[in-house]
Design an enzyme around this catalytic site. Structure first.
Site, PDB file in Angstrom:
ATOM      1  N   ILE A  61      -6.976  37.098  88.190  1.00  0.00           N
ATOM      2  CA  ILE A  61      -6.002  37.725  87.310  1.00  0.00           C
ATOM      3  C   ILE A  61      -5.176  36.579  86.723  1.00  0.00           C
ATOM      4  O   ILE A  61      -4.692  35.706  87.455  1.00  0.00           O
ATOM      5  CB  ILE A  61      -5.125  38.750  88.052  1.00  0.00           C
ATOM      6  CG1 ILE A  61      -4.074  39.356  87.101  1.00  0.00           C
ATOM      7  CG2 ILE A  61      -4.464  38.176  89.283  1.00  0.00           C
ATOM      8  CD1 ILE A  61      -3.283  40.501  87.731  1.00  0.00           C
ATOM      9  N   SER A  62      -5.071  36.553  85.408  1.00  0.00           N
ATOM     10  CA  SER A  62      -4.476  35.407  84.727  1.00  0.00           C
ATOM     11  C   SER A  62      -3.026  35.175  85.115  1.00  0.00           C
ATOM     12  O   SER A  62      -2.295  36.103  85.487  1.00  0.00           O
ATOM     13  CB  SER A  62      -4.552  35.596  83.202  1.00  0.00           C
ATOM     14  OG  SER A  62      -5.875  35.574  82.748  1.00  0.00           O
ATOM     15  N   GLN A  63      -2.615  33.927  85.010  1.00  0.00           N
ATOM     16  CA  GLN A  63      -1.212  33.549  85.143  1.00  0.00           C
ATOM     17  C   GLN A  63      -0.395  34.361  84.140  1.00  0.00           C
ATOM     18  O   GLN A  63      -0.786  34.485  82.973  1.00  0.00           O
ATOM     19  CB  GLN A  63      -1.094  32.061  84.849  1.00  0.00           C
ATOM     20  CG  GLN A  63       0.288  31.493  84.857  1.00  0.00           C
ATOM     21  CD  GLN A  63       0.278  30.034  84.415  1.00  0.00           C
ATOM     22  OE1 GLN A  63      -0.793  29.436  84.229  1.00  0.00           O
ATOM     23  NE2 GLN A  63       1.462  29.464  84.254  1.00  0.00           N
TER      24      GLN A  63
END
Length: 215
Positions: A61-63
């Site tokens: 899950i992206s920053q």
């Protein structure tokens, strides 16, 4: 009496502003989408930190800053059709759903697609459709999109995605080698062709053609 936001969520919002996210609609969307609902339970204590986190199938899950930055660069409007390549947990799709009319999110892993679809349905993000498929080889039947966001890196921008970008449309995509430096590109399709603008260096998991056989 309203309940104050927990300290970690307040710091999350402050961090986005300090790092240059200024679009109020994007900031409101980031505030409204509960990131802790999109991470595995073992990582929920760190859900509001500005860091990428692992999810199933070897994905991430992206920053939050990267998610917000990419969203801001899209310049979404309420009448836009948006395409996301790489559903993952559904977090980015949830953010897009608060800014666009309709979102199609494509995921090659059935496990991720099914869990994200259920999560988004449970949270009533009703303008998102999650599809299992090869995001690098979409059929013409899906139509054209005003905005396209790719959340995995590619060695070069796929023509198949450019073919899905409407005139006046914007695509945000990380381009570069899987183990090297990747650059986030912003592409705008005009009447006379594409305008490409490099934005920032990023690191994403690589996009893989096809659909996963078992996961």
């Amino acid at each position: 009496m309203s309940i104050p936001a927990p300290p970690e969520k307040m710091m999350f919002q402050l961090s986005l502003r300090r790092r240059g996210i200024s679009d109020q609609a994007v900031l409101h969307a980031m505030e409204a989408v509960p990131r802790d609902r999109f991470v595995d339970p073992i990582h929920r204590d760190g859900a509001w930190r500005d860091t990428a986190l692992p999810i199933a199938c070897g994905q991430t899950i992206s920053q939050p800053f990267v998610a917000a930055y990419m969203t801001e660069q899209l310049g979404l409007r309420a009448d836009h059709r948006a395409l996301e390549i790489g559903t993952g947990s559904g977090y980015q799709a949830a953010i897009l759903s608060r800014l666009a009319k309709w979102v199609l999110s494509v995921e090659r892993f059935k496990t991720l697609a099914d869990s994200a679809r259920q999560r988004l349905e449970d949270m009533r993000y009703d303008n998102v459709e999650v599809m299992v498929g090869d995001g690098l080889a979409l059929p013409e039947a899906v139509g054209e999109f005003d905005r396209i966001i790719v959340t995995a890196s590619v060695a070069e921008v796929p023509q198949s995605l450019l073919d899905r970008l409407a005139v006046g449309g914007v695509m945000i995509v990380p381009v570069g080698p899987p183990a090297g430096r990747q650059t986030l590109l912003r592409l705008v399709r005009g009447q006379d062709g594409l305008v490409r603008k490099p934005l920032v260096d990023v690191r994403f998991v690589p996009a893989i053609p096809g659909t996963a056989r078992e996961l």
